[in-house]
Enzyme design. Structure first.
Site, mmCIF file in Angstrom:
data_model
loop_
_atom_site.group_PDB
_atom_site.id
_atom_site.type_symbol
_atom_site.label_atom_id
_atom_site.label_comp_id
_atom_site.label_asym_id
_atom_site.label_seq_id
_atom_site.Cartn_x
_atom_site.Cartn_y
_atom_site.Cartn_z
ATOM 1 C CE LYS A 66 -0.686 -8.037 -2.987
ATOM 2 N NZ LYS A 66 0.469 -7.561 -3.806
ATOM 3 C CG ASP A 103 1.588 -4.172 -4.682
ATOM 4 O OD1 ASP A 103 2.482 -4.261 -3.554
ATOM 5 O OD2 ASP A 103 0.706 -4.812 -4.617
#
Ligand code: ATR
Length: 279
Positions: A66, A103
């Site tokens: 990420k 997220d």
């Protein structure tokens, strides 16, 4: 032409994202596919910079890529910039790669669906853990205007890193301070792996927590963790963690395929069956 998207990371074998996106592609009758592509960390920078050359409209990114994905993007949304991590990439018409982090939106979408109004008047939240999930959840809570987010973690240095990232509304505390923190908390979130199948339970005494506080867990296997069971038994509203996984996928699907999908009971049931978890 069939639009291709994928989950990328290393490994990607356990990801449930293909199940989610394939369900939505079928239910909306969209000509698209969602694949798994293993991207070793040493190849991550090149892979994400050249996403368009690989015939993908975009991809999701999971651990450990990420941060590398965020660094490879031409632009980032506010969440990805704040977190230093991207989980959603897409290729623009000019070939540039854009990044976002959904997220935190997944966390918010789950609570908005399962406990509407949860954030009204919420001033103090306690977040247990300081890993990747905590980073997204702390961002989410601060972006919703929660005044103080206190992060409690076994390893103090990781808590301090998060506080340095998010500024003075995030505070670091130690495990021993939990009883005091619970007294004034309106929200308690577990982001540690404690309580997950095969892991020890999270053992904290909820007695000081107001019964009006909301309790949620990023762990979704089991769906009702020992923490959530204890909270429910004493009258707190609880929300399980499965919805965070489902809701983080919504903006990704919309970005690549142009339709905003719904998180339905049918989709939850599909995931639970795949996880082998009782509803
Ligand atoms: P995720 O991406 O799901 O957040 P992670 O980054 O591996 O996963 O973070 C796991 C979290 O669970 C960390 O906060 C970890 O604490 P440390 O930073 O001290 O390692 C926490 N955790 C895992 N096992 C734990 C245990 N036995 N006791 C307390 N905390 C634990």
């Amino acid at each position: 032409m069939t639009r291709r998207a994928a989950i990328t990371g290393y490994p990607v074998t356990h990801s449930r994202s293909p199940l989610i996106h394939t369900h939505w592609l079928a239910s909306h009758g969209i000509d698209g596919v969602y694949e798994r592509i293993a991207v070793p960390p040493e190849e991550a920078d090149r892979f994400y910079r050249t996403l368009g050359d690989q015939g993908l409209v975009g991809c999701n990114v999971t651990v450990p890529n990420k941060e590398a994905a965020a660094a490879a993007c031409a632009t980032l949304d506010e969440a990805a910039r704040a977190m230093g991590a991207a989980n959603l990439l897409w290729v623009a018409e000019d070939g540039r790669v854009h990044g976002a982090n959904t997220d935190g939106l997944g966390f918010l979408g789950n609570l908005d669906q399962m406990a509407p109004g949860w954030d009204s008047g919420l001033r103090e939240a306690v977040v247990l853990g300081a890993g990747g999930a905590a980073r997204a959840i702390v961002w989410a809570l601060l972006s919703r205007g929660v005044k103080t987010v206190t992060i409690v973690n076994r390893t103090r240095s990781k808590t301090e890193e998060l506080c340095a990232r998010f500024g003075p509304d995030s505070k670091a505390a130690d495990w021993g301070e939990i009883p005091d923190l619970l007294r004034t908390a309106g929200l308690l979130v577990n982001t540690t792996s404690l309580g997950m199948q095969g892991q020890p339970p999270l053992e904290i005494d909820l007695a000081p927590l107001p019964v009006t506080a909301l309790v949620t867990d990023a762990v979704y296997a089991p769906l009702e963790t020992p923490l959530l069971a204890a909270a429910r038994a004493r009258g707190n509203v609880t929300v399980d963690g499965l919805g965070m996984l489902l809701h983080q996928a919504v903006p990704a699907f919309e970005r690549w395929f142009g339709v905003r999908p719904q998180v339905t009971d049918e989709l939850r049931a599909l995931l639970l069956a795949d996880l082998g978890v009782a509803a």
